[in-house]
Structures are given as structure tokens and as C-alpha cells.
Design a protein around this motif. Structure first.
Motif, PDB file in Angstrom:
ATOM      1  N   LEU A  26      63.388 -10.455  71.005  1.00  0.00           N
ATOM      2  CA  LEU A  26      64.067 -10.441  72.303  1.00  0.00           C
ATOM      3  C   LEU A  26      63.371 -11.454  73.200  1.00  0.00           C
ATOM      4  O   LEU A  26      62.154 -11.383  73.395  1.00  0.00           O
ATOM      5  N   VAL A  28      63.053 -13.094  76.910  1.00  0.00           N
ATOM      6  CA  VAL A  28      63.364 -12.891  78.322  1.00  0.00           C
ATOM      7  C   VAL A  28      62.962 -14.147  79.079  1.00  0.00           C
ATOM      8  O   VAL A  28      61.774 -14.454  79.199  1.00  0.00           O
ATOM      9  N   MET A  58      66.926  -6.159  80.995  1.00  0.00           N
ATOM     10  CA  MET A  58      65.964  -6.140  79.888  1.00  0.00           C
ATOM     11  C   MET A  58      65.859  -4.781  79.202  1.00  0.00           C
ATOM     12  O   MET A  58      65.886  -4.695  77.972  1.00  0.00           O
ATOM     13  N   LEU A  62      66.660  -3.864  75.312  1.00  0.00           N
ATOM     14  CA  LEU A  62      65.664  -3.331  74.376  1.00  0.00           C
ATOM     15  C   LEU A  62      66.264  -2.229  73.517  1.00  0.00           C
ATOM     16  O   LEU A  62      66.122  -2.227  72.295  1.00  0.00           O
ATOM     17  N   VAL A  70      58.827  -8.936  71.805  1.00  0.00           N
ATOM     18  CA  VAL A  70      59.423  -9.516  73.008  1.00  0.00           C
ATOM     19  C   VAL A  70      58.654 -10.771  73.371  1.00  0.00           C
ATOM     20  O   VAL A  70      57.424 -10.774  73.400  1.00  0.00           O
ATOM     21  N   MET A  72      58.338 -13.538  76.351  1.00  0.00           N
ATOM     22  CA  MET A  72      58.721 -13.492  77.753  1.00  0.00           C
ATOM     23  C   MET A  72      58.071 -14.601  78.562  1.00  0.00           C
ATOM     24  O   MET A  72      56.929 -14.978  78.329  1.00  0.00           O
ATOM     25  N   TRP A  94      58.315   2.355  73.545  1.00  0.00           N
ATOM     26  CA  TRP A  94      58.001   0.930  73.398  1.00  0.00           C
ATOM     27  C   TRP A  94      56.502   0.644  73.511  1.00  0.00           C
ATOM     28  O   TRP A  94      56.114  -0.506  73.712  1.00  0.00           O
ATOM     29  N   ILE A  99      54.318  -7.648  73.045  1.00  0.00           N
ATOM     30  CA  ILE A  99      54.841  -8.481  74.132  1.00  0.00           C
ATOM     31  C   ILE A  99      54.016  -9.756  74.185  1.00  0.00           C
ATOM     32  O   ILE A  99      52.797  -9.711  74.358  1.00  0.00           O
TER      33      ILE A  99
END
Ligand code: GH3
Ligand code: MG
Ligand code: MG
Ligand code: MG
Length: 309
Positions: A26, A28, A58, A62, A70, A72, A94, A99
Motif C-alpha cells: 500500500l 500512501v 488510508m 488498509l 505500507v 509512505m 495492524w 511501515i
């Protein structure tokens, strides 16, 4: 690091476990053009991507996309990307999601702040495409190892009890949305206490693994299989009307009953019974599971080695 070998391992692990083979990323970034470029680079490397350029979307992205990682940006127009990491970490679901920040921000204080708020890594731009692909792939691999450890049963590699129950709930919601018909199946090995008593617990474990293997091979990628209890399995047959489900499960039952297990010079066979319920018939997932369990109970009463709807 030998990347082709690692990639192959990821693939084989994922396939053996019956889970999704590719990494899901994902992204962002409110800079749509840049975000799309990252998508392209990762897609070309065989990964699945989803771009969120509106940070308020967002959290829903998710849940819908269920990424492995993720990626970002830190500077987003209306939001601080750093705050987004904290939002993600608020949800227990999560907590383990990697991240990774990708930013030209080279102020160490900002980087440390991002890490303190729940990020795992800070990549400072510029990064080469190759570096991006390889580091994301490694993170995906690690993330899957950890989530498998948490969510999958170590004997069979199937989903654990609580996870498979969640899957029934999600399937029910999917049926509501799309109007498709799906089924839930409860399977139980017949007279399994006797198998353990006669051939030993180790042989019993082999029987359980064999059925798990057979289920994974015979069912579709989109079906979900869980180990509901010791020698009980819960299966979600997605987009499968009940007549078809009965035929399919009965075929698996028949195949299983023909397998011959060996123990030294001896050999033995084992059978299974199943109960099936149509998910669409019930307002709650728990009621569908209950109905499949009831059908299984009736099958056990009526004579094992069979399937009851
Ligand atoms: P039924 O046909 O009515 O299902 O009879 P059953 O003997 O299979 O009865 P039940 O389902 O109640 O018994 C489950 C048995 O499965 C009890 C337990 O010893 C065994 N079992 C549960 N988990 C495991 C496991 O992980 N490994 C092994 N080897 N045996 C297990
Ligand atoms: Mg930006
Ligand atoms: Mg049993
Ligand atoms: Mg049982």
C-alpha cells in the motif's frame, strides 16, 4: 543476498501455505504522479500495489487491500505522514504491519520521530528502483513469516481458530455485497481417538497433515481453510452453491477414505465426516458455523464417512 533464491523461497513458502504468492504494497503519497511511479516499479517486480493519494482514505484502504507493507511519504499536504503511522498502530490488527517511510527528509530528529511513532524504517530519497524493490521484498518476506507465525497453525499451516471464524464473517459480508452463494463446511476425522490409541499420536499427526494437504490441493485459491480444533477443520467455499459444495466435499471425502497410511509393516485407513451450511441462509457468521456443526453432528449419528447438508 541471493535475490532470485529468496524470491523463489517466498513463492514456495506462500504456495505451500496456500496463501497469496505476491507481496502486497500500500503506497500512501499525495503526489499522485510519484505514487504511480512507485506502483509501476513494484508491479514490474511482480508485486501488487494500491495507491492512496487521499490520506483520509488510508484506514479503509488498509482493511480492503490487506497489504503486507505500507510505503509512505512523510510530507503530505494536509497531514503529517508521521501521524498516519500512529493511526495505523492504534489498531491491534495492524501492529505487525511494516511501515516504511520514503522521503527526502534527512533531518535525523524527524526520522527518529517517525520511528518513535511506529514506523519500521526510513528510506531517504533518492533511492534507486532496484533498492526500493529489494528492500520492499525483504520486508514483505519478513512480515509474512511473522504473520504466519501468529495466524497459522504450526502442524498444518492452516489458519488458526480465531482467524478462520473471521473469514466466515468476511465471506458473509461479501455474499451480501455481491449476491454470490458461499458455503461453510465443518470436517471432523472419524474415530480419531482410536487412530491415536492404535497407531500413536505421531501417526495421528501425519493423518491430520495429510487431510490438510488434500484440502489445499483440491480446493480453490479463493477458498479458505482453517484448523478449527484438534482434528476439526472449517472450510469456507467461496462463490459455491450448496449442491456443488456437497459434491466437492464428498469427492474429497471419498479420496481421503482411499488413502493408505503405513506404520512399520502395518497399514491403516481413516475416514472423515462433514457438515455443510449455506452462509447466505444466516444473519450471523456464528450461526452458519453452528449450522455446519449441527449437520456434522447429524452425519456422525447417521453413520460416519459421509457428508450432510
Ligand atoms: P468421532 O468420529 O465421533 O469424531 O470420534 P473421535 O474419536 O474422532 O472423537 P473426537 O472428535 O471427540 O476426538 C478427537 C480426538 O482427536 C481426541 C484427540 O486425542 C485427538 N486429537 C486432537 N488434536 C490432535 C492432534 O493435534 N494430534 C493428534 N494426533 N490427535 C489429536
Ligand atoms: Mg509529498
Ligand atoms: Mg473426530
Ligand atoms: Mg472432533
Amino acid at each position: 543476498l541471493d535475490m532470485p533464491a529468496l524470491a523463489e523461497r517466498i513463492e514456495s513458502l506462500a504456495l505451500e501455505r496456500g496463501s497469496r504468492p505476491q507481496g502486497r504494497v500500500l503506497i500512501v503519497d499525495d503526489d499522485k504522479e510519484l505514487g504511480e511511479r512507485y506502483c509501476l516499479v513494484l508491479n514490474n517486480a511482480g508485486m501488487k500495489t494500491k495507491l492512496v493519494s487521499d490520506p483520509t482514505k488510508m484506514m479503509s484502504a488498509l482493511s480492503a487491500f490487506e497489504p503486507d507493507i505500507v510505503l509512505m511519504d512523510v510530507q503530505l499536504r494536509a497531514h503529517s505522514g508521521v501521524t498516519l503511522a500512529r493511526m495505523i498502530r492504534y489498531e491491534p490488527r495492524w501492529l505487525g504491519l511494516p511501515i516504511v517511510y520514503l522521503s527526502s527528509e534527512d533531518n535525523p530528529e524527524v526520522q527518529l520521530d517517525a520511528l518513535a511513532k511506529g514506523a519500521d524504517e526510513f528510506l531517504v530519497k533518492p533511492v534507486t528502483d532496484e533498492y526500493l524493490v529489494r528492500s520492499v521484498r525483504i520486508r514483505c518476506y519478513r512480515a509474512r513469516q511473522l504473520s504466519d507465525l501468529m495466524n497459522r497453525d504450526s502442524l498444518t499451516g492452516l489458519l488458526k481458530h480465531s482467524l478462520i471464524k473471521q473469514e466466515v464473517e468476511r465471506e458473509l459480508a461479501r455474499c451480501r455485497r455481491s449476491g454470490q452463494f458461499s458455503c461453510v463446511v465443518m470436517l471432523d476425522l472419524d474415530h480419531f481417538k482410536k487412530v491415536n490409541d492404535t497407531w500413536g499420536h505421531g501417526q495421528g499427526d501425519i493423518v491430520i497433515r495429510t487431510l490438510a494437504h488434500l484440502l489445499r490441493n483440491r480446493l480453490r485459491e479463493s477458498d479458505t481453510i482453517g484448523r478449527y480444533g484438534g482434528e476439526e477443520f472449517l472450510v469456507v467455499l467461496s462463490d459455491c452453491p450448496i449442491e456443488q459444495a456437497e459434491e466437492l466435499i464428498d469427492d474429497i471425502r471419498a479420496r481421503f477414505s482411499e488413502l493408505v497410511f503405513t506404520s512399520g509393516d502395518d497399514s491403516f485407513q481413516v475416514t472423515m465426516s462433514a457438515g455443510i451450511a449455506a452462509i447466505n441462509d444466516f444473519p450471523l457468521a456464528s450461526e452458519a458455523i453452528e449450522a455446519a456443526d449441527q449437520a456434522l453432528y447429524e452425519r456422525k449419528q447417521a453413520g460416519r464417512n459421509g457428508v450432510t447438508v
